[in-house]
Write a protein that holds these residues in place. Structure first.
Motif, PDB file in Angstrom:
ATOM      1  N   ALA B 206       0.801  -1.232   0.122  1.00  0.00           N
ATOM      2  CA  ALA B 206      -0.201   0.077  -0.111  1.00  0.00           C
ATOM      3  C   ALA B 206       0.773   1.150   0.030  1.00  0.00           C
ATOM      4  CB  ALA B 206      -0.874  -0.083   1.125  1.00  0.00           C
ATOM      5  N   ALA B 209       1.994   2.124  -3.552  1.00  0.00           N
ATOM      6  CA  ALA B 209       1.142   2.678  -4.314  1.00  0.00           C
ATOM      7  C   ALA B 209       0.902   4.150  -3.713  1.00  0.00           C
ATOM      8  CB  ALA B 209      -0.311   1.906  -4.096  1.00  0.00           C
ATOM      9  N   CYS B 210       1.066   4.306  -2.474  1.00  0.00           N
ATOM     10  CA  CYS B 210       0.926   5.824  -2.100  1.00  0.00           C
ATOM     11  C   CYS B 210       1.896   6.671  -2.598  1.00  0.00           C
ATOM     12  CB  CYS B 210       0.844   5.637  -0.468  1.00  0.00           C
ATOM     13  SG  CYS B 210      -0.757   5.341   0.425  1.00  0.00           S
ATOM     14  N   VAL B 213       1.384   7.297  -6.213  1.00  0.00           N
ATOM     15  CA  VAL B 213       0.255   8.402  -6.549  1.00  0.00           C
ATOM     16  C   VAL B 213       0.472   9.576  -6.040  1.00  0.00           C
ATOM     17  CG1 VAL B 213      -2.392   8.600  -6.369  1.00  0.00           C
ATOM     18  CG2 VAL B 213      -1.275   6.297  -6.811  1.00  0.00           C
ATOM     19  N   TYR B 339      10.733   6.510  -6.617  1.00  0.00           N
ATOM     20  CA  TYR B 339       9.726   6.846  -5.765  1.00  0.00           C
ATOM     21  C   TYR B 339      10.142   7.384  -4.549  1.00  0.00           C
ATOM     22  CZ  TYR B 339      10.062   1.889  -4.171  1.00  0.00           C
ATOM     23  OH  TYR B 339      10.720   0.918  -3.549  1.00  0.00           O
ATOM     24  N   PHE B 395      -1.964  -3.751  -3.800  1.00  0.00           N
ATOM     25  CA  PHE B 395      -1.572  -2.841  -4.812  1.00  0.00           C
ATOM     26  C   PHE B 395      -2.703  -2.265  -5.309  1.00  0.00           C
ATOM     27  CE2 PHE B 395       0.154  -0.660  -8.501  1.00  0.00           C
ATOM     28  CZ  PHE B 395       1.126   0.011  -8.046  1.00  0.00           C
ATOM     29  N   VAL B 396      -3.451  -3.069  -6.167  1.00  0.00           N
ATOM     30  CA  VAL B 396      -4.523  -2.480  -7.033  1.00  0.00           C
ATOM     31  C   VAL B 396      -5.802  -1.668  -5.908  1.00  0.00           C
ATOM     32  CG1 VAL B 396      -6.559  -3.184  -8.587  1.00  0.00           C
ATOM     33  CG2 VAL B 396      -4.134  -4.393  -8.667  1.00  0.00           C
ATOM     34  N   THR B 398      -5.427  -0.351  -2.997  1.00  0.00           N
ATOM     35  CA  THR B 398      -4.928   0.834  -2.527  1.00  0.00           C
ATOM     36  C   THR B 398      -4.804   2.020  -3.621  1.00  0.00           C
ATOM     37  OG1 THR B 398      -3.475  -0.519  -0.994  1.00  0.00           O
ATOM     38  CG2 THR B 398      -3.085   2.015  -1.032  1.00  0.00           C
ATOM     39  N   TYR B 399      -4.373   1.586  -4.716  1.00  0.00           N
ATOM     40  CA  TYR B 399      -4.506   2.211  -5.901  1.00  0.00           C
ATOM     41  C   TYR B 399      -5.946   3.179  -6.221  1.00  0.00           C
ATOM     42  CZ  TYR B 399      -2.779   4.221 -10.268  1.00  0.00           C
ATOM     43  OH  TYR B 399      -2.067   5.148 -11.300  1.00  0.00           O
ATOM     44  N   LYS B 403      -7.041   7.162  -5.627  1.00  0.00           N
ATOM     45  CA  LYS B 403      -7.546   7.941  -6.753  1.00  0.00           C
ATOM     46  C   LYS B 403      -8.817   8.440  -6.232  1.00  0.00           C
ATOM     47  CE  LYS B 403      -4.554   7.705 -10.066  1.00  0.00           C
ATOM     48  NZ  LYS B 403      -3.910   8.995 -10.290  1.00  0.00           N
TER      49      LYS B 403
END
Lengths: 112, 433
Positions: B206, B209-210, B213, B339, B395-396, B398-399, B403
Motif C-alpha cells: 500500500a 501505491a501511495c 500516486v 519513488y 496494490f490494486v 490501494t491504488y 484515486k
C-alpha cells in the motif's frame, strides 16, 4: 583600538578563553556560527542516503583590544586554537572607531 | 539427512497430526469452550502491547525520521489511525474480517456493531470473544499507521482520515478474512502466524501505491531531508521491539508453549536483524549507524512475524539475519526506482514481510507448520501464492482508494503548505520552540 574576530573550532573555545584571560583580556563575546572554508563540510548517511553538509559548526570570538595588546592577543589565539589540521579557523583584525561603556559613559581605551 | 533431522521432522509431523486431532475434536465437541484466565490475561495484555507499538512506538519511530516541521503531523497519523480504525472496527470492520464467511473472500454483516460478540468464548476458544476482537482491532490499527510512513510530509490530513477508513474496510478486512477469518488463503494452508502478509506485506505494498500516486516530496533529492531527531526514532524502535511480543507471542491466543516459542523466536530474530544490517553497513559504508541498528531490528521483527510460532530459535536467527540484509537492500530500491517512500515502508515492511512469509515456507517446523527444509516443499509454494495474492490485491485496491480520495478531498497539500511544514499548515502547531 582594534576589533579582533576569531573563527575557531568549538572544542578549542575553553583553551582559547583561558589563555586570553591569563594574558589579561577583560572580556569577550562568543557566538555559535556555521560556515565553511577549505575544510568544506562533511557527509552524513541515513539508511544509505548520503547528504553533503556544507556548513560546519564553528565558534566566533569577538574581542575589542587596545593597540598595545593586539599582537599578543593574535599570537595567543593562534597558539591556543591551533591543531595543525585543516579547519582550524581564521583571525580577522579591523579598526575600531569608538568604544563606550554604558554603565559609566567612559569611552575608548578606558572602556575596552 | 541426519538422524537428528529425521527425528525433528518425525516429531513435527506427529505434533501436526496431534494438532489436527485436537482442533477437530474441539470443533465437534459440544460447548467445549471454557474461559481460561491465563490465556485471557495474556491476550488482553498483548492487545495493550500492540497498541503501545503504534502509539507511542511507531509515532516516535516515524516522528524522529521526518524534518522538525513535520513531526507533529507524522505522530498524528499513527494517533488518528488508532482512533478511526478502532471505531470502524467495532461498527463494521470486525464483522467483515471475522464474521460468518461469504465465499471465502469476506465476512458478512451479522456482527455489525459487535452484535453477538460478547464476553463468552467462541467455539473451541479459551478467551472471551471480545478479547479476540480487541486484539485484532489493534492489528488493524497498526497496519494503517504503518502506511503513513510513505505519505509523510505531504499528505492532506483530511485525506488521510478518509483513506484510513476506506483502507481498513476494503483492504485490511478482506485480507484478514482470507488468512485468519475462515477465508480461502487460510483454508489453502497458508501459514501466517502474526501477520506477515496481512499486516506487513499489505502495508508495504500500500505504501508503494501511495508513494507512486502522491509523488515525491517537494525538493526530494535536492534538499536535505535527513532525520531531525534520531533519539526519538531509537526510542520508538525499542518500544516496537517490546510491543512486538504482544503482537507475535500474543498471536498464540493462549499463554502456552507456542507463545513462549514465538516470544523467543521474535527476540532472537530482532537482535539478528540489527546485527545483519549493521554488518552490511559497516562493510559497504565504513561505519555502523544508529539508525541502521534501529532499522535492522524492525526488519528482523517484520521478517519473523509470519514465522514466529512455527520455527525454532536457530531458524529464527537465520530469518532475522536474512531480514536485516534483504531490507537493507530493500531501502535502496527507491533510489534506483525513483519513488519517494519517505520512511521506507515498502523497503522494510513490504520486502521484509515477503521474505518472512517465504521463509516460513522454508523453516516451519513446530506448532503445526512444516516447511521445505523439514520435508514439505509444497508449503513454500502455498506461501508464494499467499504473497502474490496479497501484493496484487493490496496494490490494486490501494491504488483505487487513493484515486477516489484524490478525486474527492485531494491527497496533497499545496506546495506552499508543504514548504511551511504540515505541523503549522495542517494543525496550526509547532513541536519545538
Amino acid at each position: 583600538m582594534k576589533l579582533i574576530q576569531a573563527i575557531i573550532k568549538p572544542f578549542k573555545l575553553d583553551e582559547v578563553k583561558d589563555a586570553l584571560i591569563e594574558l589579561g583580556v577583560q572580556g569577550m563575546t562568543v557566538v555559535e556560527v556555521k560556515g565553511f572554508g577549505r575544510q568544506k563540510g562533511h557527509k552524513e548517511t541515513y539508511r544509505g542516503t548520503e547528504y553533503q553538509i556544507e556548513f560546519v559548526p564553528k565558534i566566533k570570538l569577538e574581542i575589542a583590544v587596545a593597540d598595545t595588546m593586539v599582537q599578543q592577543v593574535i599570537e595567543t589565539i593562534g597558539r591556543a586554537a591551533k591543531t595543525g589540521s585543516i579547519g582550524d579557523g581564521k583571525i580577522f583584525v579591523s579598526d575600531l572607531n569608538q568604544v563606550i561603556r554604558i554603565r559609566t559613559g567612559e569611552s575608548d581605551e578606558s572602556a575596552v | 539427512m541426519s538422524g537428528d533431522q529425521q527425528h525433528k521432522i518425525g516429531v513435527s509431523i506427529f505434533s501436526f497430526l496431534v494438532m489436527l486431532g485436537l482442533s477437530s475434536t474441539s470443533a465437534y465437541a459440544e460447548s467445549s469452550s471454557v474461559i481460561n484466565s491465563g490465556d485471557t490475561a495474556w491476550v488482553l495484555l498483548s492487545s495493550a502491547l500492540v497498541l503501545a507499538m503504534t502509539i507511542p512506538g511507531l509515532a516516535l519511530f516515524y516522528g524522529g525520521m521526518v524534518r522538525s516541521k513535520n513531526i507533529l503531523s507524522t505522530m498524528m497519523h499513527s494517533f488518528i489511525a488508532v482512533c478511526t480504525v478502532s471505531v470502524a472496527w467495532v461498527l463494521w470492520g470486525y464483522s467483515l474480517a471475522f464474521g460468518p464467511d461469504v465465499g471465502g473472500v469476506i465476512g458478512n454483516l451479522d456482527w455489525v456493531g459487535l452484535k453477538g460478540v460478547g464476553p463468552e468464548p467462541t467455539e473451541g476458544s479459551t478467551i472471551p470473544h471480545l478479547a479476540f476482537m480487541v486484539f485484532q482491532l489493534m492489528f488493524a490499527s497498526i497496519t494503517v499507521a504503518l502506511i503513513s510512513g510513505a505519505i509523510a510530509e505531504r499528505m492532506n490530513f483530511g485525506a488521510f482520515v478518509l483513506f484510513s477508513l476506506l483502507w481498513v474496510t476494503f483492504i485490511y478486512a478482506p485480507l484478514a478474512h482470507w488468512v485468519w477469518g475462515g477465508g480461502w488463503l487460510g483454508g489453502f494452508g497458508e501459514l501466517d502466524f502474526a501477520g506477515g502478509t496481512v499486516v506487513h506485506i499489505s502495508s508495504g505494498v500500500a505504501a508503494l501505491a501511495c508513494a507512486l500516486v502522491l509523488g515525491k516530496r517537494h525538493g526530494y533529492g535536492q534538499e536535505n531531508m535527513s532525520p531531525h531527531n534520531l533519539p526519538l526514532t531509537v526510542v520508538g524502535a525499542s518500544l516496537l521491539w517490546v510491543g512486538w511480543f504482544g503482537f507475535n507471542a500474543g498471536s498464540a491466543l493462549a499463554a502456552d508453549g507456542i507463545a513462549a516459542s514465538a516470544f523467543v523466536a521474535t527476540h532472537v530474530a530482532t537482535a539478528s536483524g540489527a546485527l545483519a544490517w549493521l554488518a552490511v553497513e559497516w562493510i559497504y559504508r565504513g561505519k555502523p549507524t544508529v539508525l541502521g541498528a534501529a532499522s535492522g531490528a524492525v526488519s528482523g521483527l517484520v521478517a519473523i512475524t509470519p514465522a514466529a510460532g512455527f520455527v525454532g530459535p536457530v531458524s529464527a536467527i537465520l530469518i532475522g539475519l536474512g531480514g536485516g540484509v534483504i531490507c537493507y537492500l530493500g531501502v535502496f530500491l527507491k533510489n534506483k526506482m525513483g519513488y519517494d517512500d519517505a520512511l521506507d515502508v515498502l523497503g522494510i515492511h513490504g520486502i521484509g514481510g515477503t521474505w518472512g512469509a517465504l521463509a516460513t515456507g522454508l523453516f516451519a517446523s513446530v506448532g503445526g507448520g512444516t516447511g521445505l527444509f523439514f520435508g514439505n516443499p509444497g508449503q513454500l509454494l502455498i506461501q508464494a501464492i499467499g504473497v502474490f495474492a496479497t501484493w496484487v490485491f493490496a496494490f490494486v485496491g490501494t491504488y483505487i482508494i487513493l484515486k477516489v480520495v484524490d478525486g474527492t478531498v485531494g491527497l496533497r497539500v499545496s506546495k506552499e503548505d508543504e514548504v511551511l511544514g504540515l505541523d503549522l499548515s495542517q494543525h496550526s502547531e509547532r513541536a519545538y520552540g
